[in-house]
Design an enzyme around this catalytic site. Structure first.
Site, PDB file in Angstrom:
ATOM      1  N   ASP A 141       0.802  -1.215   0.000  1.00  0.00           N
ATOM      2  CA  ASP A 141       0.000   0.000   0.000  1.00  0.00           C
ATOM      3  C   ASP A 141       0.842   1.276   0.000  1.00  0.00           C
ATOM      4  O   ASP A 141       0.611   2.172  -0.813  1.00  0.00           O
ATOM      5  CB  ASP A 141      -0.944  -0.011   1.209  1.00  0.00           C
ATOM      6  N   ALA A 169      -5.063   2.707  -0.365  1.00  0.00           N
ATOM      7  CA  ALA A 169      -4.943   2.017  -1.653  1.00  0.00           C
ATOM      8  C   ALA A 169      -5.497   0.602  -1.544  1.00  0.00           C
ATOM      9  O   ALA A 169      -6.206   0.121  -2.423  1.00  0.00           O
ATOM     10  CB  ALA A 169      -3.491   1.993  -2.119  1.00  0.00           C
ATOM     11  N   ASP A 170      -5.176  -0.080  -0.457  1.00  0.00           N
ATOM     12  CA  ASP A 170      -5.711  -1.422  -0.228  1.00  0.00           C
ATOM     13  C   ASP A 170      -7.226  -1.401  -0.072  1.00  0.00           C
ATOM     14  O   ASP A 170      -7.942  -2.215  -0.672  1.00  0.00           O
ATOM     15  CB  ASP A 170      -5.082  -2.029   1.030  1.00  0.00           C
ATOM     16  N   ILE A 171      -7.718  -0.498   0.775  1.00  0.00           N
ATOM     17  CA  ILE A 171      -9.152  -0.481   1.075  1.00  0.00           C
ATOM     18  C   ILE A 171      -9.963  -0.148  -0.170  1.00  0.00           C
ATOM     19  O   ILE A 171     -10.977  -0.812  -0.471  1.00  0.00           O
ATOM     20  CB  ILE A 171      -9.457   0.546   2.192  1.00  0.00           C
ATOM     21  N   GLY A 174     -10.127  -3.026  -2.472  1.00  0.00           N
ATOM     22  CA  GLY A 174     -11.124  -3.988  -2.039  1.00  0.00           C
ATOM     23  C   GLY A 174     -12.531  -3.580  -2.448  1.00  0.00           C
ATOM     24  O   GLY A 174     -13.343  -4.428  -2.865  1.00  0.00           O
TER      25      GLY A 174
END
Length: 392
Positions: A141, A169-171, A174
């Site tokens: 991330d 960035a990860d969230i 998702g």
């Protein structure tokens, strides 16, 4: 009440954050999610702590793994691969975040599994996607925030670039994955055909630069850092009151007029330097200190009362405990306790098919035997698989 996705089976081969967040969103909406983990170790975030809950699970793992079952399977063993293939025959969705080509080498790639299940929605989440010069690089991330430009616009103007406080960035990846999966399921309902979804953290990071990226593409001027200020709106930032910080978000000239009246400075409205938003942006170095001097004279509560009465958007700068325990969070039931574990609740509120927390995150492999029995494995077969290190 019914659950919107109760008829779906999701096979979750992902780890850490982006993939598990996507499958948690689907699980909250009712999908059955089987999380496939490495025997003995599991998702590495199980060990990412402290803090740890009383049941031994890390707070990080708890954040994105509720409403799931856990089966521990060694994907490097042929018998473990056979288990995953059998699950994939029955699954509606498979989501994974291995480096490109990893699962294909195990006979578990999309081309392998679509033969067994033509309706399968297969979603791969990687740092940089399945193509391009960076495709085989692992994605993290903070590196994505750096390479995707976010850090360059985060932080004080004269300070270093900064990452955000949450792995955004990860969230957001998702969320993109969950939305794409739902779109693919809708298409399958019409066509009967599954499909492959390629989601890259880097692409997602670029996509939600939104107005900042658009400003560059329109002007060819590189965006810069404004600290807590806004590049194109003034005043739109926190100010220090007598006892804390207050966020003020004046979005148009009408709000600015009401804001000036609340601050007892109506003359600012007639000042040509401040009369319009473009003028305020051009003269922010003059206007912002004037506002700061006034705001500093009174406590936050006084300003909240005055500005809200004037219909000027504003709010206190809360810490996390204050936000989670606020009257608004309580009214929205945004913190819930399930099986002795406190969690932030699902955000969407659906009238007919509400998102729910039905179970706390699972212990590693707690559902292995039950799932294998459901698949038709006999007790002696399961014991042999355990002895061989195929399952845990």
């Amino acid at each position: 009440m019914p659950a919107a996705l109760a008829d779906l089976l999701v096979l979750d081969l992902s780890r850490v954050l982006a993939g598990p967040y996507a499958t948690m969103v689907l699980a909250d909406l009712g999908a059955r999610v089987i999380k496939v983990e490495q025997p003995g170790l599991g998702d590495e975030t199980r060990q990412w702590g402290p803090p740890f809950a009383e049941n031994g699970l890390s707070a990080y793992f708890i954040a994105v793994n509720r409403n799931k079952q856990s089966i521990a399977v060694n994907l490097k063993h042929p018998d473990g691969q056979a288990i995953v293939r059998a699950l994939a025959r029955r699954a509606d969705v498979l989501i994974e975040n291995f480096l490109p080509g990893t699962l294909a080498r195990m006979g578990l790639g999309y081309d392998d599994l679509r033969v067994l299940n033509p309706g399968l929605i297969y979603c791969s989440i990687t740092g940089y996607g399945q193509s391009g010069p960076d495709a085989l690089r692992p994605g993290y991330d903070t590196v994505i925030q750096a390479e995707g430009g976010l850090m360059s616009i985060t932080g004080e103007p004269d300070g270093p670039p900064l990452k955000t406080g949450v792995a955004v960035a990860d969230i957001t990846t998702g969320l993109y994955a969950a939305a794409s999966i739902l779109a693919a399921l809708h298409y399958r309902a019409q066509s009967g055909v599954g499909q492959y979804i390629d989601i890259a953290l880097f692409d997602v990071q670029l996509s939600w630069l939104a107005n900042v990226a658009s400003a560059y593409l329109v002007s060819d001027q590189p965006p810069r850092r404004y600290g807590n200020g806004h590049a194109t709106i003034v005043p739109y930032q926190p100010f220090a009151a007598a006892d804390g910080y207050l966020m003020i978000a004046v979005g148009n000239d009408q709000q600015f007029a009401r804001f000036c009246a609340a601050l007892a400075h109506p003359e600012w409205v007639a000042d040509e330097r401040f009369a319009t938003n473009p003028a305020r942006v051009a003269h922010r170095a003059i206007l912002v200190p004037l506002i700061a001097e006034v705001i500093a004279r009174e406590p936050v509560a006084v300003w909240l009362e005055r500005l809200r009465a004037a219909e000027v958007p504003c709010g206190p700068v809360n810490d996390i405990p204050t936000a989670l325990h606020s009257p608004q969070a309580q009214a929205r039931a945004m913190v819930q306790r399930i099986d002795g574990v406190r969690m932030v609740a699902p955000a969407p509120k659906l009238s007919e098919t509400p998102a729910t927390i039905r179970s706390a995150p699972p212990a590693l492999g707690v559902d292995t035997e039950a799932i294998l029995r459901e698949m038709g494995y006999e007790p002696d077969q399961i014991s042999a698989l355990r002895a061989a290190g195929v399952v845990g």
